[in-house]
Each structure stands twice: as C-alpha cells, then as structure tokens.
Design a protein around this motif. Structure first.
Motif, PDB file in Angstrom:
ATOM      1  N   ASP A 146       0.830  -1.205   0.000  1.00 16.19           N
ATOM      2  CA  ASP A 146       0.000   0.000   0.000  1.00 16.19           C
ATOM      3  C   ASP A 146       0.865   1.255   0.000  1.00 16.19           C
ATOM      4  OD1 ASP A 146      -2.357  -1.373  -0.007  1.00 16.19           O
ATOM      5  OD2 ASP A 146      -2.803  -1.076   2.112  1.00 16.19           O
ATOM      6  N   ALA A 147       0.494   2.184  -0.852  1.00 17.18           N
ATOM      7  CA  ALA A 147       1.176   3.477  -0.894  1.00 17.18           C
ATOM      8  C   ALA A 147       0.425   4.448   0.012  1.00 17.18           C
ATOM      9  CB  ALA A 147       1.202   4.006  -2.318  1.00 17.18           C
ATOM     10  N   ASN A 148       1.145   5.389   0.576  1.00 16.57           N
ATOM     11  CA  ASN A 148       0.484   6.412   1.391  1.00 16.57           C
ATOM     12  C   ASN A 148       0.438   7.735   0.626  1.00 16.57           C
ATOM     13  OD1 ASN A 148       2.951   7.855   1.818  1.00 16.57           O
ATOM     14  ND2 ASN A 148       3.465   6.492   3.518  1.00 16.57           N
ATOM     15  N   ARG A 149      -0.132   8.734   1.260  1.00 17.53           N
ATOM     16  CA  ARG A 149      -0.304  10.032   0.604  1.00 17.53           C
ATOM     17  C   ARG A 149       1.027  10.622   0.153  1.00 17.53           C
ATOM     18  NH1 ARG A 149      -3.735  14.234   3.816  1.00 17.53           N
ATOM     19  NH2 ARG A 149      -4.997  12.395   3.721  1.00 17.53           N
ATOM     20  N   GLN A 150       2.061  10.548   0.996  1.00 20.13           N
ATOM     21  CA  GLN A 150       3.361  11.122   0.634  1.00 20.13           C
ATOM     22  C   GLN A 150       3.988  10.381  -0.539  1.00 20.13           C
ATOM     23  OE1 GLN A 150       4.524  14.117   1.934  1.00 20.13           O
ATOM     24  NE2 GLN A 150       5.797  13.910   0.100  1.00 20.13           N
ATOM     25  N   ASP A 151       3.807   9.057  -0.604  1.00 23.16           N
ATOM     26  CA  ASP A 151       4.306   8.291  -1.749  1.00 23.16           C
ATOM     27  C   ASP A 151       3.669   8.803  -3.039  1.00 23.16           C
ATOM     28  OD1 ASP A 151       5.792   6.562  -0.059  1.00 23.16           O
ATOM     29  OD2 ASP A 151       4.071   5.222   0.178  1.00 23.16           O
ATOM     30  N   PHE A 152       2.353   9.058  -2.975  1.00 21.26           N
ATOM     31  CA  PHE A 152       1.616   9.548  -4.134  1.00 21.26           C
ATOM     32  C   PHE A 152       2.092  10.949  -4.528  1.00 21.26           C
ATOM     33  CE2 PHE A 152      -2.260  11.382  -6.119  1.00 21.26           C
ATOM     34  CZ  PHE A 152      -2.380  10.491  -7.175  1.00 21.26           C
ATOM     35  N   VAL A 153       2.281  11.800  -3.540  1.00 23.05           N
ATOM     36  CA  VAL A 153       2.803  13.150  -3.793  1.00 23.05           C
ATOM     37  C   VAL A 153       4.179  13.047  -4.447  1.00 23.05           C
ATOM     38  CG1 VAL A 153       3.674  15.252  -2.660  1.00 23.05           C
ATOM     39  CG2 VAL A 153       1.455  14.301  -1.993  1.00 23.05           C
ATOM     40  N   ASN A 154       5.018  12.164  -3.930  1.00 22.01           N
ATOM     41  CA  ASN A 154       6.367  12.013  -4.492  1.00 22.01           C
ATOM     42  C   ASN A 154       6.334  11.476  -5.919  1.00 22.01           C
ATOM     43  OD1 ASN A 154       7.529  13.023  -2.186  1.00 22.01           O
ATOM     44  ND2 ASN A 154       8.113  11.029  -1.374  1.00 22.01           N
ATOM     45  N   LEU A 155       5.409  10.566  -6.203  1.00 21.99           N
ATOM     46  CA  LEU A 155       5.252  10.079  -7.578  1.00 21.99           C
ATOM     47  C   LEU A 155       5.000  11.268  -8.503  1.00 21.99           C
ATOM     48  CD1 LEU A 155       4.671   7.893  -9.815  1.00 21.99           C
ATOM     49  CD2 LEU A 155       2.284   8.002  -9.040  1.00 21.99           C
ATOM     50  N   TRP A 156       4.065  12.131  -8.104  1.00 21.89           N
ATOM     51  CA  TRP A 156       3.709  13.258  -8.963  1.00 21.89           C
ATOM     52  C   TRP A 156       4.781  14.348  -9.010  1.00 21.89           C
ATOM     53  CZ3 TRP A 156       1.194  13.481 -13.053  1.00 21.89           C
ATOM     54  CH2 TRP A 156       0.268  12.475 -13.303  1.00 21.89           C
ATOM     55  N   LYS A 157       5.560  14.479  -7.949  1.00 22.19           N
ATOM     56  CA  LYS A 157       6.710  15.392  -8.015  1.00 22.19           C
ATOM     57  C   LYS A 157       7.662  14.931  -9.115  1.00 22.19           C
ATOM     58  CE  LYS A 157       7.136  16.987  -3.239  1.00 22.19           C
ATOM     59  NZ  LYS A 157       7.998  16.882  -2.018  1.00 22.19           N
ATOM     60  N   GLY A 158       7.932  13.635  -9.122  1.00 24.44           N
ATOM     61  CA  GLY A 158       8.852  13.082 -10.119  1.00 24.44           C
ATOM     62  C   GLY A 158       8.320  13.227 -11.538  1.00 24.44           C
ATOM     63  N   ILE A 159       7.028  12.904 -11.734  1.00 24.22           N
ATOM     64  CA  ILE A 159       6.422  13.016 -13.062  1.00 24.22           C
ATOM     65  C   ILE A 159       6.421  14.473 -13.526  1.00 24.22           C
ATOM     66  CG2 ILE A 159       4.248  12.782 -14.336  1.00 24.22           C
ATOM     67  CD1 ILE A 159       3.680  10.271 -12.612  1.00 24.22           C
ATOM     68  N   ALA A 160       6.045  15.376 -12.620  1.00 23.25           N
ATOM     69  CA  ALA A 160       5.985  16.800 -12.974  1.00 23.25           C
ATOM     70  C   ALA A 160       7.376  17.342 -13.312  1.00 23.25           C
ATOM     71  CB  ALA A 160       5.357  17.602 -11.847  1.00 23.25           C
ATOM     72  N   ARG A 161       8.381  16.941 -12.539  1.00 20.16           N
ATOM     73  CA  ARG A 161       9.748  17.401 -12.839  1.00 20.16           C
ATOM     74  C   ARG A 161      10.208  16.920 -14.210  1.00 20.16           C
ATOM     75  NH1 ARG A 161      11.754  15.422  -7.730  1.00 20.16           N
ATOM     76  NH2 ARG A 161      11.385  17.092  -6.277  1.00 20.16           N
ATOM     77  N   LYS A 162       9.889  15.677 -14.530  1.00 25.54           N
ATOM     78  CA  LYS A 162      10.369  15.075 -15.773  1.00 25.54           C
ATOM     79  C   LYS A 162       9.700  15.678 -16.998  1.00 25.54           C
ATOM     80  CE  LYS A 162      12.232  10.833 -17.159  1.00 25.54           C
ATOM     81  NZ  LYS A 162      13.523  11.429 -17.028  1.00 25.54           N
ATOM     82  N   TRP A 163       8.377  15.935 -16.918  1.00 20.96           N
ATOM     83  CA  TRP A 163       7.661  16.337 -18.126  1.00 20.96           C
ATOM     84  C   TRP A 163       6.959  17.693 -18.016  1.00 20.96           C
ATOM     85  CZ3 TRP A 163       7.086  10.862 -16.982  1.00 20.96           C
ATOM     86  CH2 TRP A 163       7.829  10.074 -17.845  1.00 20.96           C
ATOM     87  N   ASN A 164       7.322  18.517 -17.060  1.00 12.28           N
ATOM     88  CA  ASN A 164       6.637  19.809 -16.935  1.00 12.28           C
ATOM     89  C   ASN A 164       6.953  20.713 -18.119  1.00 12.28           C
ATOM     90  OD1 ASN A 164       9.101  21.134 -16.589  1.00 12.28           O
ATOM     91  ND2 ASN A 164       8.902  21.322 -14.397  1.00 12.28           N
TER      92      ASN A 164
END
Length: 180
Positions: A146-164
């Motif tokens: 199970d992922a928690n809220r911070q894991d999800f936030v970190n996933l999106w930080k990484g995606i946003a950094r890569k393709w912003n």
C-alpha cells in the motif's frame, strides 16, 4: 474528454482490398469494417467548439502489472502512426507505478525503457500524450505494498519534474485509485 476506442477493434488485420488468395494482411479501421469511408478527424473534430482530443489507449506499459519493472510491451509505433493518420491526435499512455519509479517513496520519475521514446514519438507527430499512472486492480499499491499520501505526492513530483512545461503532455491523476 478523451475518445474511448478499443485498439483491437480498430486495428484489425484483413486481406481487405487484396487479390483473392492473398495472405498479406493490412490494417483496416473500424470505420472501413463498418463500410464508412469518413476518417476520424472529419467525423469527430469540429475545431474549438468540438472535440479536440480524439484518440486511443497506447497500451503496453500497463500490461502484466505484477511484473514489476519487467513483463511489459512497448506500444507499436506502426500502430500509433496508423491511428495518427486516421485522425487520432491524443494517446493515453497507461503505465504502472513500478514502471514509473524504481522505489516507493522516491520523488524521481525513472521510467522503464521505451516510455520516453514512446512519448517523444507521439509528440513528434504533433499529438498529445496523456500520462496515466495505472496499476489496474492493484490500485494505489507499489509491488503489492500500500502506498500512502506522501508516496503519491512524491510520484507526482517526479512526473511533474520530468515532463513539466510541455503543452503536448497531459497528466492523468491516477486510474482506479483504490487501496493505499
């Protein structure tokens, strides 16, 4: 709103238009199968007041979700080009969480081989790509954990950094967000 179309129903192989007895197959669209000659763009695209995103799923990176970072297939460029030529301008790219990051909790997007090449191919045609984290029935889990809220936030930080900053890349928050 993205156009939902089943790739299997749209990319069929048939001896369509070939001489009798020919075994050579060529792709045909569902419109051709149905006897319609209009292409997708003319049928669905009506400028600023109509649909602007006509497309399909570019599956492969979401297949065999329990395979971790392996067990996937890269979407076929010939099929992507075919649907682009038929009028698709938007491709949803579902990718399992494990194939976007090397570890749960990381704030870096490190996609598996083929993801960036597929994205670049799609945007190189002038089309849009929807990056869609998608773990199928596993929901908000990473390798069964199970992922928690911070894991999800970190996933999106990484995606946003890569393709912003790329106006041809659309972010789909998460498909089937259960568990976690």
């Amino acid at each position: 709103e993205e156009c939902a179309a089943d790739e299997a129903s749209l990319l069929q192989t048939a001896a369509h238009g070939r001489s009798k007895g020919s075994l050579e197959a060529q792709p045909v669209s569902a419109l051709e199968v149905a006897g319609l000659s209009e292409d997708l763009r003319r049928v669905n695209y009506h400028g600023r007041t109509g649909l602007w995103c006509n497309g399909i799923n570019a599956v492969g990176f979401d297949l065999a979700p329990k395979g971790g970072r392996g067990g996937y297939t890269v979407p076929d460029k010939t099929a992507l080009q075919y649907f682009h030529d038929q009028g698709c301008n938007c491709f949803r790219l579902p990718i399992t969480w494990e194939r976007m990051q090397t570890s749960l909790g990381s704030d870096q997007a490190v996609p598996v081989d083929g993801v960036e090449e597929t994205i670049n191919f799609i945007i190189g045609m002038g089309d849009y790509v929807i990056i869609d984290p998608h773990n199928n029935d596993d929901g908000l889990r990473y390798n069964g954990r199970d992922a928690n809220r911070q894991d999800f936030v970190n996933l999106w930080k990484g995606i946003a950094r890569k393709w912003n900053g790329n106006p041809q890349i659309i972010f789909g928050l998460y498909n089937e967000p259960r568990y976690g």
